[in-house]
Design a protein around this motif. Structure first.
Motif, PDB file in Angstrom:
ATOM      1  N   GLN A 118      13.056 -22.085 -16.819  1.00  0.00           N
ATOM      2  CA  GLN A 118      12.853 -23.303 -15.937  1.00  0.00           C
ATOM      3  C   GLN A 118      13.398 -23.167 -14.393  1.00  0.00           C
ATOM      4  O   GLN A 118      14.653 -22.572 -14.270  1.00  0.00           O
ATOM      5  CB  GLN A 118      13.890 -24.639 -16.513  1.00  0.00           C
ATOM      6  N   LEU A 119      12.642 -23.505 -13.712  1.00  0.00           N
ATOM      7  CA  LEU A 119      12.819 -23.586 -12.253  1.00  0.00           C
ATOM      8  C   LEU A 119      12.648 -25.054 -11.546  1.00  0.00           C
ATOM      9  O   LEU A 119      11.739 -25.588 -11.678  1.00  0.00           O
ATOM     10  CB  LEU A 119      12.158 -22.566 -11.370  1.00  0.00           C
ATOM     11  N   ALA A 120      13.758 -25.448 -11.208  1.00  0.00           N
ATOM     12  CA  ALA A 120      13.919 -27.046 -10.632  1.00  0.00           C
ATOM     13  C   ALA A 120      13.254 -26.787  -9.128  1.00  0.00           C
ATOM     14  O   ALA A 120      13.651 -25.836  -8.355  1.00  0.00           O
ATOM     15  CB  ALA A 120      15.136 -27.978 -10.835  1.00  0.00           C
ATOM     16  N   VAL A 121      12.288 -27.579  -8.980  1.00  0.00           N
ATOM     17  CA  VAL A 121      11.757 -27.611  -7.403  1.00  0.00           C
ATOM     18  C   VAL A 121      12.052 -29.137  -6.725  1.00  0.00           C
ATOM     19  O   VAL A 121      11.427 -30.005  -7.536  1.00  0.00           O
ATOM     20  CB  VAL A 121      10.406 -27.354  -7.414  1.00  0.00           C
ATOM     21  N   LEU A 226      18.284 -29.181 -16.788  1.00  0.00           N
ATOM     22  CA  LEU A 226      17.162 -28.529 -17.570  1.00  0.00           C
ATOM     23  C   LEU A 226      16.905 -26.905 -17.076  1.00  0.00           C
ATOM     24  O   LEU A 226      16.597 -26.057 -17.916  1.00  0.00           O
ATOM     25  CB  LEU A 226      15.737 -29.142 -17.348  1.00  0.00           C
ATOM     26  N   ALA A 227      17.272 -26.794 -15.728  1.00  0.00           N
ATOM     27  CA  ALA A 227      16.779 -25.581 -15.306  1.00  0.00           C
ATOM     28  C   ALA A 227      18.165 -24.740 -14.932  1.00  0.00           C
ATOM     29  O   ALA A 227      19.199 -24.950 -14.557  1.00  0.00           O
ATOM     30  CB  ALA A 227      16.092 -25.859 -13.734  1.00  0.00           C
ATOM     31  N   SER A 228      17.837 -23.269 -14.900  1.00  0.00           N
ATOM     32  CA  SER A 228      18.856 -22.505 -14.598  1.00  0.00           C
ATOM     33  C   SER A 228      19.126 -22.232 -13.009  1.00  0.00           C
ATOM     34  O   SER A 228      20.184 -22.077 -12.491  1.00  0.00           O
ATOM     35  CB  SER A 228      18.401 -20.964 -15.191  1.00  0.00           C
ATOM     36  N   SER A 229      18.081 -22.681 -12.322  1.00  0.00           N
ATOM     37  CA  SER A 229      17.978 -22.535 -10.980  1.00  0.00           C
ATOM     38  C   SER A 229      17.344 -23.892 -10.332  1.00  0.00           C
ATOM     39  O   SER A 229      16.301 -24.225 -10.914  1.00  0.00           O
ATOM     40  CB  SER A 229      17.349 -21.282 -10.479  1.00  0.00           C
ATOM     41  N   THR A 230      17.838 -24.181  -9.365  1.00  0.00           N
ATOM     42  CA  THR A 230      17.128 -25.209  -8.723  1.00  0.00           C
ATOM     43  C   THR A 230      16.611 -24.724  -7.141  1.00  0.00           C
ATOM     44  O   THR A 230      17.676 -24.289  -6.375  1.00  0.00           O
ATOM     45  CB  THR A 230      18.225 -26.373  -8.147  1.00  0.00           C
TER      46      THR A 230
END
Length: 297
Positions: A118-121, A226-230
């Protein structure tokens, strides 16, 4: 009356006078009772006592938890949506590990997407041409690596992130600040309908809940969790995107930021994040290596 833990956590957020702080405390208490499989009146009384709940909150819990009205609300929600509770095996583990995870998440769509990297954008609701160009440069390769883009279905960067995932046959999750029968902004209704059918939309708010100002910062903690990175695409000083980035930092997640011109007000937030230690993103590989390394078995 005895409730399974799943039923307990579906009912708990529906009780009037019970907020996020109390639902989180109840989850932490249950976590410390590994032998517990059901909640009845006696167990509930012990929970209230050991958590030292204020009398008013304890009264709300004891009088409403087992009520027919709350049971009917649960039935209404499950008629329209799926629900993941914090004790379900399918609940996303990264979110479960956060400071204040939602104890119940309603969803429409393919819940299996939570198991993808998951990547948050996040970013401005009114992105500049530079932000649009940066997203066109960076996101296609990320999507093609089967990385799921998580965003909030807001105008601007959020919408573009979801659309990029769809355009390149990828995966995307929207986390919204209303019930799943509502759409904010209304202009994204057709996009939300498509995400509900082919992707995944999450909300911690029950069916019929309209948007409120405090829902959107609460929604941001789920996006970050939810994401490992934002990835912060573009953000003015004190913008909502920086709230999400700060939550990600507090949860020990990676924060990535697209640098911008020093004279652009919409780049102040991203440039300050980089100054504070966020990873500057100059090409798709910078994102891919962060997300995929964090998701190695």
């Amino acid at each position: 009356m005895q409730l399974t833990l799943r039923d307990f956590f579906m009912r708990l957020p529906l009780i009037s006078g019970i907020g996020l702080k109390t639902t989180t405390a109840c989850w932490r208490w249950v976590e410390c009772q590994p032998e517990l499989t059901q909640i009845g009146p006696t167990t509930l009384a012990r929970l209230c006592q050991e958590m030292a709940l204020p009398p008013k909150k304890a009264d709300h819990l004891q009088h409403q938890l087992f009520s027919t009205a709350i049971g009917e609300q649960v039935t209404t929600n499950l008629t329209h949506t799926g629900c993941l509770t914090i004790v379900d095996a399918g609940y996303p583990q990264p979110l479960r590990e956060t400071f204040a995870p939602p104890v119940a998440l309603y969803f429409l769509g393919d819940v299996r997407l939570v198991h993808a990297p998951q990547l948050a954008v996040v970013g401005s609701r009114k992105p500049s041409p530079y932000a649009l160009a940066a997203m066109r440069l960076l996101l296609p390769n990320v999507v093609q690596k089967r990385i799921c883009l998580v965003s909030g279905l807001a105008q601007g960067v959020d919408t573009l992130a979801h659309q990029a995932a769809l355009a390149y046959r990828g995966r995307t999750i929207a986390v919204i600040g209303t019930g799943l029968d509502q759409c904010y902004p209304a202009t994204n209704r057709s996009l939300m309908r498509e995400l509900c059918q082919s992707q995944l939309v999450f909300s911690e708010y029950p069916w019929g809940t309209h948007g409120a100002r405090h829902h959107f910062p609460e929604r941001n903690r789920i996006i970050a969790g939810l994401a490992s990175s934002t990835l912060v695409v573009e953000a003015a000083h004190h913008s909502g995107s920086l709230i999400t980035a700060n939550i990600a930092l507090q949860e020990n997640r990676n924060v990535l930021a697209i640098p911008g011109a020093v004279n652009n007000p919409n780049s102040v937030g991203t440039n300050e994040l980089i100054l504070a230690g966020a990873k500057p993103i100059l090409k798709p590989e910078h994102i891919i290596e962060e997300v995929l390394v964090d998701n190695l078995p």
